[in-house]
Enzyme design. Structure first.
Site, PDB file in Angstrom:
ATOM      1  NE  ARG A   1      -1.568   1.753   3.621  1.00 29.33           N
ATOM      2  CZ  ARG A   1      -1.424   1.497   4.922  1.00 29.33           C
ATOM      3  NH1 ARG A   1      -2.135   0.545   5.486  1.00 29.33           N
ATOM      4  NH2 ARG A   1      -0.561   2.172   5.649  1.00 29.33           N
TER       5      ARG A   1
ATOM      6  CG  HIS B   1      -5.886   2.474   7.039  1.00 33.29           C
ATOM      7  ND1 HIS B   1      -6.059   1.173   6.617  1.00 33.29           N
ATOM      8  CD2 HIS B   1      -7.037   2.821   7.666  1.00 33.29           C
ATOM      9  CE1 HIS B   1      -7.253   0.750   6.970  1.00 33.29           C
ATOM     10  NE2 HIS B   1      -7.871   1.729   7.609  1.00 33.29           N
TER      11      HIS B   1
ATOM     12  CE1 TYR C   1       1.790   2.325   8.397  1.00 30.52           C
ATOM     13  CE2 TYR C   1       0.796   4.051   9.737  1.00 30.52           C
ATOM     14  CZ  TYR C   1       0.812   3.280   8.586  1.00 30.52           C
ATOM     15  OH  TYR C   1      -0.148   3.472   7.627  1.00 30.52           O
TER      16      TYR C   1
END
Length: 374
Positions: free
Chosen positions: A271, A275, A284
């Site tokens: 990805r 998100h 992260y």
């Protein structure tokens, strides 16, 4: 009390070696767009199918960029990008026939559009206007599913209904790596295997469940191995290699359609964006990781492969990008038209017959609307 014989055990449970995925993800094309070293046991799709896949991936990439921009402009409430996962989105659709069913997650809007759903209708949920903006029965695309993995038992139910009715149709259910940690995932695999339902599970392993990396979700060598315990044949594939994904999914769909039951495919992908637009992926993951995956971009990879074979011309490339820009312009224009949904529609299609509680809530809303109007 039932008696289990050796014959019934052997008949009910396929040998484990027939369920195992490849030791390494199946791939046809390297990151540089050249032939992979290891020959594949799968059949390479025709140049015609691959050119169509390239066109669809260009359209999907541009759609994703446009939807992201619309979100920044406030014309969408939220948008979960699928940039970097176009090979999975497009191959999953191209492996299906018109009579088959697609069960997408909230991140699979590009696949829904590739399936033929109007882009504005596909984005209705993200706009906050309705739970689903398109007709699932007409498109054979289930509503976008936001709760993790709850669409999987639905897909199994649909697939089994199709089987019982004798229809020549299968269901394909998309799920992310995070969804494999949900009980619905395991229940769906178990039901599908027991009933021999013609369903294909496509795990798009994009390495993160929101901010949780794969290593903190599971200790399995690969998510593809999760099918074995339920008696579901499984495979893993390089999810950024469209040639490999389309080849494996075509074989998986053929497996299900031929009456041999469910099949599970794990596609290793990434990805590229957060998100959703509300996420900061820099908290992260590091930029070096993103750069490594960017080098395996599925759109550029397929373009290089087809150009190297002489199967894609500059005219083909220009035509795909021109079509993508035209569609983006049309989407911008139509998304600028304000919707005025009737709030009473909230109560439509919840139950075939409204419950007393639902009627009470509807009457309460009606009273409030009349008060506001008067």
């Amino acid at each position: 009390m039932s008696v289990t014989t050796e014959a019934s055990v052997n008949r009910a449970r396929p040998a484990p070696h027939g369920l195992l995925p490849s030791a390494l993800p199946v791939r046809f094309v390297t990151e540089a767009g050249t032939a992979a070293d290891a020959p594949s046991a799968y059949t390479e799709p025709s140049d015609e199918r691959l050119r169509e896949a390239y066109r669809q991936m260009v359209l999907a990439r541009r759609f994703d960029r446009q939807a992201t921009t619309l979100t920044k402009q406030g014309r969408l409430a939220v948008y979960p990008s699928s940039r970097g996962q176009e090979a999975c989105q497009v191959a999953g659709v191209l492996a299906l026939r018109p009579q088959d069913w697609l069960f997408p997650t909230y991140r699979d809007i590009a696949a829904v559009v590739a399936r033929g759903v109007d882009p504005v209708e596909a984005l209705t949920l993200m706009r906050g206007d309705r739970h689903c903006g398109y007709d699932p029965l007409a498109s054979r695309v289930a509503p976008l599913c936001t709760p993790l993995a709850t669409q999987l038992p639905h897909a199994v139910g649909m697939a089994d209904a199709l089987r019982r009715k004798g229809e020549d149709a299968v269901a394909m259910a998309f799920v992310g790596d995070g969804g494999t940690s949900e009980g619905d995932f395991h229940e769906a695999l178990n039901f599908a295997a027991v009933y021999g339902s013609p369903v294909v599970f496509l795990i798009q392993n994009n390495q993160y469940a929101i901010s949780v990396p794969l290593a903190e979700q599971t200790a399995a060598a690969a998510l593809a191995y999760k099918g074995i315990g339920y008696g579901v044949p499984s495979e893993q594939v390089d999810g950024n290699d469209l040639v490999a994904v389309l080849s494996v999914l075509t074989a998986a769909v053929d497996h299900a359609r031929s009456g041999r039951g469910p099949f599970l495919v794990e596609a290793h992908t990434y990805r590229m964006d957060g998100h959703t637009n509300a996420d900061d992926p820099g908290r992260y993951r590091d930029e070096e990781e993103v750069r490594r995956w960017a080098a395996a971009d599925p759109v550029h990879r397929l373009e290089a492969w087809l150009r190297g074979k002489g199967a894609l011309t500059q005219q083909d490339v220009d035509a795909a990008h021109a079509e993508a820009e035209a569609r983006a312009a049309d989407l911008r224009a139509r998304m600028g038209i304000e919707q005025d949904p009737d709030p009473r529609e909230l109560f439509d299609h919840v139950y075939a017959q409204p419950t007393p509680q639902l009627r009470e809530q509807r009457d309460l809303l009606e009273t409030e609307l009349k008060s506001a109007e008067g």
